[in-house]
Each structure stands twice: as structure tokens, then as C-alpha cells.
Design a protein around this motif. Sequence first.
Motif, short mmCIF file in Angstrom:
data_model
loop_
_atom_site.label_atom_id
_atom_site.label_comp_id
_atom_site.label_asym_id
_atom_site.label_seq_id
_atom_site.Cartn_x
_atom_site.Cartn_y
_atom_site.Cartn_z
N LYS A 25 0.84 -1.21 0.00
CA LYS A 25 0.00 0.00 0.00
C LYS A 25 0.88 1.26 0.00
O LYS A 25 0.61 2.22 -0.73
N PHE A 28 2.34 1.68 -3.45
CA PHE A 28 1.34 2.22 -4.39
C PHE A 28 1.26 3.73 -4.26
O PHE A 28 1.21 4.46 -5.25
N SER A 111 -3.21 -1.43 -8.61
CA SER A 111 -3.36 -0.80 -7.30
C SER A 111 -4.80 -0.87 -6.81
O SER A 111 -5.06 -1.26 -5.66
#
Length: 155
Positions: A25, A28, A111
Motif C-alpha cells: 500500500k 502504491f 493498485s
Amino acid sequence: MDKSKIPAGQADALGALLDDHRAVKTLFKTFKDTEDRDGKESIAREVCQQLTVHATIEEEIFYPALRGVSDSIDDMLDEAKVEHQVAKDLIAAIEEDPGGDMLEANFTVLSEYVSHHVAEEEGELFNNVIKEKIDLRDVAPLMAARKEELTQEPS
């Protein structure tokens, strides 16, 4: 999901998967915030590597440990298998041409897709694992060893 609230029998295995989710995360977001093309390509390669290792661990060790516990968990595992395949297809497209015109588009879809998968996995699957009191103490070291093995292999 708050790692501190995970019962002892699941803490190491679920905690390791949560750590992987958080790391990707962050990457991303870094990709999105990066203007430099070389930087984006490097981040994309790193994300693809991490997701490939993560999916392999889940598919080879984690998911099989959950299979057969309940019909609802089995249904979630079936859906996760399909989601992993879609992610693998996007990863392959990125890895085939990381400098190509479709990097931004492929990475954005990856993503979004991974974010959806993670939300379902943490919000549904992990919660069911905890509810069913599935003991993952023997699974966690296998996951850690496999991750070590996969990250040591040359790309």
C-alpha cells in the motif's frame, strides 16, 4: 485490521500478511506521488516482486491451511484465487514492458484491484479465520521460510 487484536494462535501468520499489505500500500502511494519515470518503473518492479511472493505464500501455504474449515471460507478462497489470477495478469503486463506507455494504466488498475482484494481479505477472510479459531501457529513459520526462500531467488 489492528494487529494487536489478533488472537495468539493467528497473530504471526495474519500479522505477516498484514505487514505485506501495508508495505505494498505504501509503495502504491509512493508510485502515485513520484514524477520521475525511472522511479516509477523501479517502484512498479518492486511491487510486482512483492505481490508475486505474497500471492505464492498465500496460495501454497495460507489458503490450503484454511480450506475445508467452512463453506463460507472456501467460497472466499475461491474468489481470492480468481482475484490472484487477475493480479498476476496485470503483473505480467507490467513486467513485460515496465517502460511502456501502459505502465501508468496497468499499475493504477493493479493498485485498485489489490486494494479491493486486501479490503476483502482483511475484512472478511481474516475475520472468519479469527471467528473460527483456526490455529495458524504451525503455518506461520512455513510462511516465513517460504518468503525467505522466494526473496532469495534471483529475479
